[in-house]
Design a protein around this motif. Structure first.
Motif, PDB file in Angstrom:
ATOM      1  N   ALA A 209      11.679 -40.085 -33.480  1.00 56.98           N
ATOM      2  CA  ALA A 209      12.515 -39.701 -32.341  1.00 56.98           C
ATOM      3  C   ALA A 209      11.686 -38.949 -31.305  1.00 56.98           C
ATOM      4  CB  ALA A 209      13.680 -38.836 -32.820  1.00 56.98           C
ATOM      5  N   PHE A 210      10.835 -38.029 -31.773  1.00 57.00           N
ATOM      6  CA  PHE A 210       9.967 -37.278 -30.864  1.00 57.00           C
ATOM      7  C   PHE A 210       8.997 -38.218 -30.148  1.00 57.00           C
ATOM      8  CE2 PHE A 210       5.893 -35.199 -30.089  1.00 57.00           C
ATOM      9  CZ  PHE A 210       6.283 -34.171 -29.244  1.00 57.00           C
ATOM     10  N   PHE A 211       8.441 -39.159 -30.903  1.00 59.81           N
ATOM     11  CA  PHE A 211       7.475 -40.096 -30.330  1.00 59.81           C
ATOM     12  C   PHE A 211       8.117 -40.935 -29.217  1.00 59.81           C
ATOM     13  CE2 PHE A 211       5.909 -44.492 -30.361  1.00 59.81           C
ATOM     14  CZ  PHE A 211       4.602 -44.286 -29.952  1.00 59.81           C
ATOM     15  N   TYR A 212       9.293 -41.496 -29.518  1.00 62.13           N
ATOM     16  CA  TYR A 212       9.953 -42.338 -28.521  1.00 62.13           C
ATOM     17  C   TYR A 212      10.455 -41.511 -27.332  1.00 62.13           C
ATOM     18  CZ  TYR A 212       9.766 -46.368 -31.615  1.00 62.13           C
ATOM     19  OH  TYR A 212       9.325 -47.410 -32.389  1.00 62.13           O
ATOM     20  N   ALA A 213      10.933 -40.289 -27.595  1.00 60.81           N
ATOM     21  CA  ALA A 213      11.387 -39.421 -26.504  1.00 60.81           C
ATOM     22  C   ALA A 213      10.216 -39.048 -25.599  1.00 60.81           C
ATOM     23  CB  ALA A 213      12.039 -38.167 -27.079  1.00 60.81           C
ATOM     24  N   HIS A 214       9.095 -38.728 -26.223  1.00 61.28           N
ATOM     25  CA  HIS A 214       7.893 -38.378 -25.458  1.00 61.28           C
ATOM     26  C   HIS A 214       7.434 -39.563 -24.613  1.00 61.28           C
ATOM     27  CE1 HIS A 214       3.514 -37.977 -24.859  1.00 61.28           C
ATOM     28  NE2 HIS A 214       3.778 -36.673 -24.737  1.00 61.28           N
ATOM     29  N   THR A 215       7.459 -40.745 -25.197  1.00 64.41           N
ATOM     30  CA  THR A 215       7.053 -41.951 -24.478  1.00 64.41           C
ATOM     31  C   THR A 215       7.992 -42.231 -23.307  1.00 64.41           C
ATOM     32  OG1 THR A 215       6.171 -42.877 -26.539  1.00 64.41           O
ATOM     33  CG2 THR A 215       6.553 -44.419 -24.726  1.00 64.41           C
ATOM     34  N   LEU A 216       9.300 -42.032 -23.532  1.00 64.00           N
ATOM     35  CA  LEU A 216      10.281 -42.264 -22.479  1.00 64.00           C
ATOM     36  C   LEU A 216      10.084 -41.288 -21.317  1.00 64.00           C
ATOM     37  CD1 LEU A 216      12.832 -43.702 -21.455  1.00 64.00           C
ATOM     38  CD2 LEU A 216      14.193 -42.010 -22.728  1.00 64.00           C
ATOM     39  N   VAL A 217       9.877 -40.017 -21.652  1.00 61.85           N
ATOM     40  CA  VAL A 217       9.661 -39.005 -20.606  1.00 61.85           C
ATOM     41  C   VAL A 217       8.393 -39.315 -19.820  1.00 61.85           C
ATOM     42  CG1 VAL A 217       9.148 -36.560 -20.187  1.00 61.85           C
ATOM     43  CG2 VAL A 217      10.928 -37.204 -21.827  1.00 61.85           C
ATOM     44  N   TRP A 218       7.347 -39.709 -20.546  1.00 61.75           N
ATOM     45  CA  TRP A 218       6.081 -40.062 -19.884  1.00 61.75           C
ATOM     46  C   TRP A 218       6.276 -41.252 -18.948  1.00 61.75           C
ATOM     47  CZ3 TRP A 218       3.196 -44.592 -20.155  1.00 61.75           C
ATOM     48  CH2 TRP A 218       1.911 -44.528 -19.597  1.00 61.75           C
ATOM     49  N   PHE A 219       7.055 -42.236 -19.407  1.00 61.00           N
ATOM     50  CA  PHE A 219       7.319 -43.426 -18.591  1.00 61.00           C
ATOM     51  C   PHE A 219       8.113 -43.057 -17.335  1.00 61.00           C
ATOM     52  CE2 PHE A 219      10.258 -46.913 -17.535  1.00 61.00           C
ATOM     53  CZ  PHE A 219       9.332 -47.892 -17.176  1.00 61.00           C
ATOM     54  N   LEU A 220       9.131 -42.199 -17.495  1.00 59.19           N
ATOM     55  CA  LEU A 220       9.943 -41.778 -16.348  1.00 59.19           C
ATOM     56  C   LEU A 220       9.100 -41.001 -15.333  1.00 59.19           C
ATOM     57  CD1 LEU A 220      13.223 -40.680 -18.172  1.00 59.19           C
ATOM     58  CD2 LEU A 220      12.860 -42.748 -16.814  1.00 59.19           C
ATOM     59  N   ARG A 221       8.179 -40.213 -15.858  1.00 65.08           N
ATOM     60  CA  ARG A 221       7.302 -39.464 -14.956  1.00 65.08           C
ATOM     61  C   ARG A 221       6.432 -40.409 -14.142  1.00 65.08           C
ATOM     62  NH1 ARG A 221       2.447 -35.239 -16.623  1.00 65.08           N
ATOM     63  NH2 ARG A 221       1.746 -34.851 -14.485  1.00 65.08           N
ATOM     64  N   LYS A 222       5.911 -41.436 -14.778  1.00 65.04           N
ATOM     65  CA  LYS A 222       5.080 -42.408 -14.078  1.00 65.04           C
ATOM     66  C   LYS A 222       5.893 -43.150 -13.012  1.00 65.04           C
ATOM     67  CE  LYS A 222       1.054 -41.899 -15.966  1.00 65.04           C
ATOM     68  NZ  LYS A 222      -0.115 -41.488 -15.142  1.00 65.04           N
ATOM     69  N   VAL A 223       7.130 -43.479 -13.377  1.00 64.44           N
ATOM     70  CA  VAL A 223       7.996 -44.159 -12.405  1.00 64.44           C
ATOM     71  C   VAL A 223       8.266 -43.242 -11.217  1.00 64.44           C
ATOM     72  CG1 VAL A 223      10.321 -45.091 -12.032  1.00 64.44           C
ATOM     73  CG2 VAL A 223       9.072 -45.647 -14.130  1.00 64.44           C
ATOM     74  N   HIS A 224       8.516 -41.968 -11.516  1.00 63.49           N
ATOM     75  CA  HIS A 224       8.774 -40.984 -10.458  1.00 63.49           C
ATOM     76  C   HIS A 224       7.561 -40.859  -9.530  1.00 63.49           C
ATOM     77  CE1 HIS A 224      10.253 -37.402  -8.462  1.00 63.49           C
ATOM     78  NE2 HIS A 224       9.106 -36.781  -8.754  1.00 63.49           N
ATOM     79  N   GLU A 225       6.367 -40.796 -10.112  1.00 66.81           N
ATOM     80  CA  GLU A 225       5.148 -40.685  -9.305  1.00 66.81           C
ATOM     81  C   GLU A 225       4.943 -41.934  -8.452  1.00 66.81           C
ATOM     82  OE1 GLU A 225       2.056 -39.953 -12.091  1.00 66.81           O
ATOM     83  OE2 GLU A 225       2.542 -37.817 -12.332  1.00 66.81           O
ATOM     84  N   TRP A 226       5.280 -43.081  -9.019  1.00 69.73           N
ATOM     85  CA  TRP A 226       5.114 -44.341  -8.285  1.00 69.73           C
ATOM     86  C   TRP A 226       6.078 -44.409  -7.100  1.00 69.73           C
ATOM     87  CZ3 TRP A 226       8.531 -48.697  -8.154  1.00 69.73           C
ATOM     88  CH2 TRP A 226       7.985 -49.822  -7.535  1.00 69.73           C
ATOM     89  N   LEU A 227       7.332 -43.966  -7.329  1.00 70.70           N
ATOM     90  CA  LEU A 227       8.327 -43.959  -6.254  1.00 70.70           C
ATOM     91  C   LEU A 227       7.980 -42.925  -5.175  1.00 70.70           C
ATOM     92  CD1 LEU A 227      11.610 -44.264  -8.354  1.00 70.70           C
ATOM     93  CD2 LEU A 227      10.552 -46.039  -6.942  1.00 70.70           C
ATOM     94  N   LYS A 228       7.396 -41.815  -5.606  1.00 68.85           N
ATOM     95  CA  LYS A 228       7.043 -40.747  -4.676  1.00 68.85           C
ATOM     96  C   LYS A 228       5.954 -41.200  -3.704  1.00 68.85           C
ATOM     97  CE  LYS A 228       6.123 -35.801  -4.723  1.00 68.85           C
ATOM     98  NZ  LYS A 228       5.790 -34.627  -5.568  1.00 68.85           N
ATOM     99  N   LYS A 229       5.038 -42.040  -4.198  1.00 68.70           N
ATOM    100  CA  LYS A 229       3.964 -42.546  -3.346  1.00 68.70           C
ATOM    101  C   LYS A 229       4.511 -43.436  -2.246  1.00 68.70           C
ATOM    102  CE  LYS A 229       0.256 -42.387  -6.768  1.00 68.70           C
ATOM    103  NZ  LYS A 229      -0.693 -43.197  -7.578  1.00 68.70           N
ATOM    104  N   ASP A 230       5.550 -44.184  -2.597  1.00 69.76           N
ATOM    105  CA  ASP A 230       6.154 -45.079  -1.611  1.00 69.76           C
ATOM    106  C   ASP A 230       6.953 -44.289  -0.567  1.00 69.76           C
ATOM    107  OD1 ASP A 230       5.026 -47.133  -2.959  1.00 69.76           O
ATOM    108  OD2 ASP A 230       6.844 -47.687  -4.058  1.00 69.76           O
TER     109      ASP A 230
END
Length: 230
Positions: A209-230
């Motif tokens: 659960a921790f592994f998947y939660a960590h991966t999900l948060v990391w993925f959301l952060r990357k998406v946020h950074e990608w949207l912020k650049k645009d």
């Protein structure tokens, strides 16, 4: 007939085991109609002529005792040995795997728990011939139940010569099914094993659960950074 001739008993004539077939008026039964009832009716003392030691061991064992007590499904020679099609020259691995399946017909819980523990996994599953099969511990014909620690220790010392009495605390068949209420010690051990299994199950779940939660948060952060650049 060819299957019988290629078996261990293929060199024998039918009348050597079935002497009554030469009697006049005795009709040969239809093989399709033969079942457990016919297996029980056979005079297994005839087996003693070629297998005297095995026969005497059987008489001293738990299976013969169950037969004397007229217990349901008490096994005879014919139940464990497919007399007409006994395969000879099997390797220890082939014989061990066949034996596991055969014993499991009457002892399904014991088979299941055996295959789940170290002995079963290394012997039957991984094919390690030095590991223990059913008869290595319980005996091929005496079929000991091994309830006393002293009996268990003697068996363990065959493969573990330095084993002491504490060694017998290892639970081979970890199941409460078939365990009597009087066997308090084993029931306590089984409860401990069950709680350990539950604990490990929870631990594995939390780690995943921790592994998947960590991966999900990391993925959301990357998406946020990608949207912020645009």
């Amino acid at each position: 007939m060819g299957k019988f001739l290629s078996s261990s008993h293929g060199r024998l004539s039918c009348s050597e085991c079935h002497s009554d077939i030469e009697e006049k008026g005795v009709k040969h039964p239809d093989p399709k109609l033969l079942g457990r009832s016919s297996t029980l009716l056979y005079d297994y003392k005839k087996c003693e002529r070629c297998h005297p030691q095995e026969y005497q061991r059987y008489l001293k064992g738990a299976h013969a005792m169950a037969l004397v007590q007229r217990k349901k499904d008490a096994p005879t020679c014919g139940d464990c040995h497919v007399t007409h099609y006994v395969v000879s020259n099997q390797s220890r691995l082939e014989l061990g795997r066949w034996m596991t399946e055969m014993c499991g017909l009457c002892h399904p819980v014991a088979k299941k728990t055996y295959l789940e523990n170290y002995h079963g996994k290394t012997a039957a599953s991984l094919g390690h011939e030095a590991s223990a099969y059913c008869t290595d511990c319980h005996g091929a014909h005496t079929c000991l139940s091994l309830k006393k620690k002293e009996e268990v220790l003697k068996v363990c010392q065959k493969c573990h010569p330095n084993a002491q009495i504490r060694f017998t605390g290892f639970v081979v068949h970890a199941s409460e099914e078939g365990v009597k209420k009087e066997d308090v010690e084993k029931l306590k051990k089984l409860k401990v094993i069950r709680w350990i299994e539950i604990g490990f199950g929870i631990l594995v779940f939390m780690v995943l659960a921790f592994f998947y939660a960590h991966t999900l948060v990391w993925f959301l952060r990357k998406v946020h950074e990608w949207l912020k650049k645009d």
